[in-house]
Design a protein around this motif. Structure first.
Motif, PDB file in Angstrom:
ATOM      1  N   ARG A  34       4.803 -17.451   2.669  1.00 41.22           N
ATOM      2  CA  ARG A  34       4.710 -15.920   2.693  1.00 41.22           C
ATOM      3  C   ARG A  34       3.246 -15.305   1.592  1.00 41.22           C
ATOM      4  O   ARG A  34       3.234 -15.672   0.450  1.00 41.22           O
ATOM      5  CB  ARG A  34       5.785 -15.156   1.888  1.00 41.22           C
ATOM      6  N   ILE A  35       2.553 -14.645   2.253  1.00 45.46           N
ATOM      7  CA  ILE A  35       1.266 -13.983   1.588  1.00 45.46           C
ATOM      8  C   ILE A  35       1.304 -12.810   1.125  1.00 45.46           C
ATOM      9  O   ILE A  35       1.825 -11.760   2.031  1.00 45.46           O
ATOM     10  CB  ILE A  35       0.140 -14.354   2.470  1.00 45.46           C
ATOM     11  N   LYS A  36       1.063 -12.559  -0.050  1.00 45.33           N
ATOM     12  CA  LYS A  36       1.104 -11.033  -0.788  1.00 45.33           C
ATOM     13  C   LYS A  36      -0.300 -10.619  -1.553  1.00 45.33           C
ATOM     14  O   LYS A  36      -0.635 -11.743  -2.138  1.00 45.33           O
ATOM     15  CB  LYS A  36       2.363 -11.165  -1.765  1.00 45.33           C
ATOM     16  N   ILE A  37      -0.614  -9.657  -0.917  1.00 48.24           N
ATOM     17  CA  ILE A  37      -2.022  -9.328  -1.404  1.00 48.24           C
ATOM     18  C   ILE A  37      -2.032  -8.007  -2.211  1.00 48.24           C
ATOM     19  O   ILE A  37      -1.371  -7.089  -1.811  1.00 48.24           O
ATOM     20  CB  ILE A  37      -3.171  -9.193  -0.455  1.00 48.24           C
ATOM     21  N   THR A  38      -2.433  -7.977  -3.496  1.00 48.51           N
ATOM     22  CA  THR A  38      -2.182  -6.779  -4.304  1.00 48.51           C
ATOM     23  C   THR A  38      -3.715  -6.650  -4.972  1.00 48.51           C
ATOM     24  O   THR A  38      -4.328  -7.514  -5.063  1.00 48.51           O
ATOM     25  CB  THR A  38      -1.304  -6.862  -5.423  1.00 48.51           C
ATOM     26  N   PHE A  39      -3.912  -5.393  -5.339  1.00 53.48           N
ATOM     27  CA  PHE A  39      -5.341  -4.979  -5.868  1.00 53.48           C
ATOM     28  C   PHE A  39      -5.225  -4.539  -7.122  1.00 53.48           C
ATOM     29  O   PHE A  39      -4.111  -3.864  -7.511  1.00 53.48           O
ATOM     30  CB  PHE A  39      -6.215  -4.035  -4.935  1.00 53.48           C
ATOM     31  N   CYS A  46      -8.412  -8.612  -7.013  1.00 51.23           N
ATOM     32  CA  CYS A  46      -7.405  -9.043  -6.020  1.00 51.23           C
ATOM     33  C   CYS A  46      -6.594 -10.023  -6.376  1.00 51.23           C
ATOM     34  O   CYS A  46      -7.069 -10.955  -7.126  1.00 51.23           O
ATOM     35  CB  CYS A  46      -8.163  -9.196  -4.677  1.00 51.23           C
ATOM     36  N   PHE A  47      -5.386  -9.802  -6.306  1.00 51.93           N
ATOM     37  CA  PHE A  47      -4.421 -10.949  -6.509  1.00 51.93           C
ATOM     38  C   PHE A  47      -3.804 -11.460  -5.203  1.00 51.93           C
ATOM     39  O   PHE A  47      -3.281 -10.579  -4.473  1.00 51.93           O
ATOM     40  CB  PHE A  47      -3.126 -10.593  -7.448  1.00 51.93           C
ATOM     41  N   PHE A 284      -2.834  -1.460 -10.566  1.00 52.37           N
ATOM     42  CA  PHE A 284      -2.004  -1.661 -11.749  1.00 52.37           C
ATOM     43  C   PHE A 284      -1.169  -0.353 -11.920  1.00 52.37           C
ATOM     44  O   PHE A 284      -0.156  -0.316 -12.513  1.00 52.37           O
ATOM     45  CB  PHE A 284      -2.922  -2.176 -13.092  1.00 52.37           C
ATOM     46  N   ALA A 285      -1.910   0.775 -11.922  1.00 48.58           N
ATOM     47  CA  ALA A 285      -1.083   1.986 -11.947  1.00 48.58           C
ATOM     48  C   ALA A 285       0.244   2.106 -11.287  1.00 48.58           C
ATOM     49  O   ALA A 285       0.979   2.972 -11.610  1.00 48.58           O
ATOM     50  CB  ALA A 285      -2.126   3.208 -11.621  1.00 48.58           C
ATOM     51  N   GLU A 286       0.085   1.358 -10.012  1.00 52.20           N
ATOM     52  CA  GLU A 286       1.268   1.602  -9.304  1.00 52.20           C
ATOM     53  C   GLU A 286       2.765   1.058  -9.889  1.00 52.20           C
ATOM     54  O   GLU A 286       3.800   1.363  -9.764  1.00 52.20           O
ATOM     55  CB  GLU A 286       1.126   0.767  -8.007  1.00 52.20           C
TER      56      GLU A 286
END
Length: 427
Positions: A34-39, A46-47, A284-286
């Motif tokens: 599973r690929i998860k992309i966060t900013f 990018c993570f 990160f504010a999320e």
């Protein structure tokens, strides 16, 4: 610090599972994790989570002098760091064989494939150009670092925005994001690396190997490709001989996986763009909770203050009133059931006159019995017989006198005759 090697039992178990087309995490042979992309909060952070493998990519830029060989092109610099936090096998400040291989493959995948328009990074020809630096940090190592690093790097480049500049004569002015909107980079395509691991001299093939599968593999093939099915780079390691059919088969599988990963990246970028444009919380504010109660902050709750005195006086008057008296009358839920006690009414369905008559009759019976006994004693009889039953007899004897001896003998003979008559009757 070296990592703990696998035991022979673990190695045999993994190889036998691969022969039976089974994997430790339940995937099939060609399945990706599973690929998860966060900013992050800023542009260019990018993570990427590929299963348990976690990688962070950060893009930055600065104005530098161009290379003499290419004065009209910008510079793209790539750097990969293996932190000891990711795995105990990584050492700080020491280049390992894995680190050199990752840096070379990432440069081939991104810089040599010409996926970035370097001429658009030129500000003043021969004097100032933009240098784009991509730093890739490994946060957790669970296998297939190359694929995670390539996804994080290209996603961070697509997400990055460089500052806007203006040229007036020999002066170059760099504007902040508050003064002018930053400008995204010009990217032609998105090359993504796909790794294949081979076991038992190329007999068995797995896509996206995990860390334990990488320890028992015989060879590794990495293919960098874009969604247009153009191979950007290919590298084989492990010293195994691969046939042409095996390489073509891997390229076909890679084209399918690259198109799927490209759609995931595009969707993640589009979602982040809409959230930032709407003014919502992104990056990160999320994950930071804003509705948190602290010691020095308390929200005011609205209280209605209309007719407070009237309502208070009504409540006081109501509370001052004495409560209504409660009666102890019994409750008869079912006929024939009642409650009798002190201060309670009789609820058994009996009339009071009948009860009083029964009480009077029980009181008169012992009085009549006492009067009969007193009359017998006053008669002065010599023998008084009180029998509760027919079997028991009580005889009272008086001392004999010379005048009354004959009479007592007659009375005793009478008593014996009465006793014998009673026994005959009983029989």
């Amino acid at each position: 610090m070296k990592d703990t090697p696998l035991s022979n039992c673990e190695r045999d178990f993994l190889l036998r599972a691969i022969e039976e087309k089974k994997r430790l995490d339940g995937r099939q042979t060609y399945d990706y994790r599973r690929i998860k992309i966060t900013f992050g909060t800023d542009y260019g952070c990018c993570f990427v989570d590929l299963g348990k493998t976690r990688v962070m990519a950060q893009v930055s830029c600065e104005l530098v002098a161009p290379k003499d060989s290419r004065p009209n092109e910008g510079i793209v610099f790539l750097n990969v760091e293996l932190s000891p936090m990711a795995s105990p096998a990584f050492e700080q400040g020491r280049q390992s064989e894995l680190l050199v291989k990752l840096n070379r493959q990432l440069e081939r995948c991104l810089r040599n494939s010409k996926c970035i328009d370097t001429e658009s990074l030129c500000v003043v020809s021969g004097e100032k150009v933009w240098q784009i630096r991509v730093d890739v940090h490994t946060l957790n190592h669970d296998g297939n670092l190359m694929d995670a690093a390539s996804i994080a790097a290209i996603t961070a480049l697509c997400h990055f925005r460089r500052p806007d500049v203006s040229i007036q004569g020999d002066e170059v002015t760099v504007y902040s994001p508050e003064e002018r909107d930053p400008i995204p980079l010009s990217i032609y395509h998105m090359p993504i690396s796909v790794s294949f691991s081979f076991f038992q001299q190329g007999t068995f093939l797995l896509v996206d190997p995990c860390e334990r599968e990488e320890r028992v593999m015989d060879g590794l093939l990495m293919i960098a490709m874009n969604k247009h099915r153009e191979i950007c780079s290919i590298q084989s390691s492990g010293g195994i001989m691969l046939l042409k059919e095996q390489v073509m088969r891997c390229s076909k599988i890679a084209s399918v996986k690259v198109s799927e990963i490209t759609d995931v990246i595009s969707k993640a970028l589009e979602n982040d763009k809409t959230v930032r444009k709407a003014g919502g919380r992104a990056g990160f504010a999320e994950s930071i909770p804003q509705e948190r109660i602290t010691a020095l902050k308390m929200e005011e709750s609205p209280v209605e203050m209309v007719d407070v005195t009237d309502r208070a006086s009504d409540i006081i008057h109501k509370s001052a009133e004495a409560p209504p008296p409660t009666s102890l009358s019994p409750v008869v839920p079912v006929p024939g059931v009642g409650q009798v006690g002190q201060g309670l009414k009789n609820s058994w369905g009996l009339e009071e006159d009948e009860c009083e008559d029964e009480d009077m009759s029980t009181d008169e019976e012992p009085e009549e019995h006492m009067t009969k006994m007193e009359e017998e004693q006053s008669r002065g009889g010599d023998v008084v017989e009180i029998s509760d039953s027919e079997e028991e007899e009580v005889v009272i004897l008086h001392p004999e006198t010379p005048g009354t001896r004959d009479t007592s003998a007659g009375s005793s003979s009478n008593q014996k005759g009465a006793a014998t008559s009673k026994k005959t009757l009983k029989k």
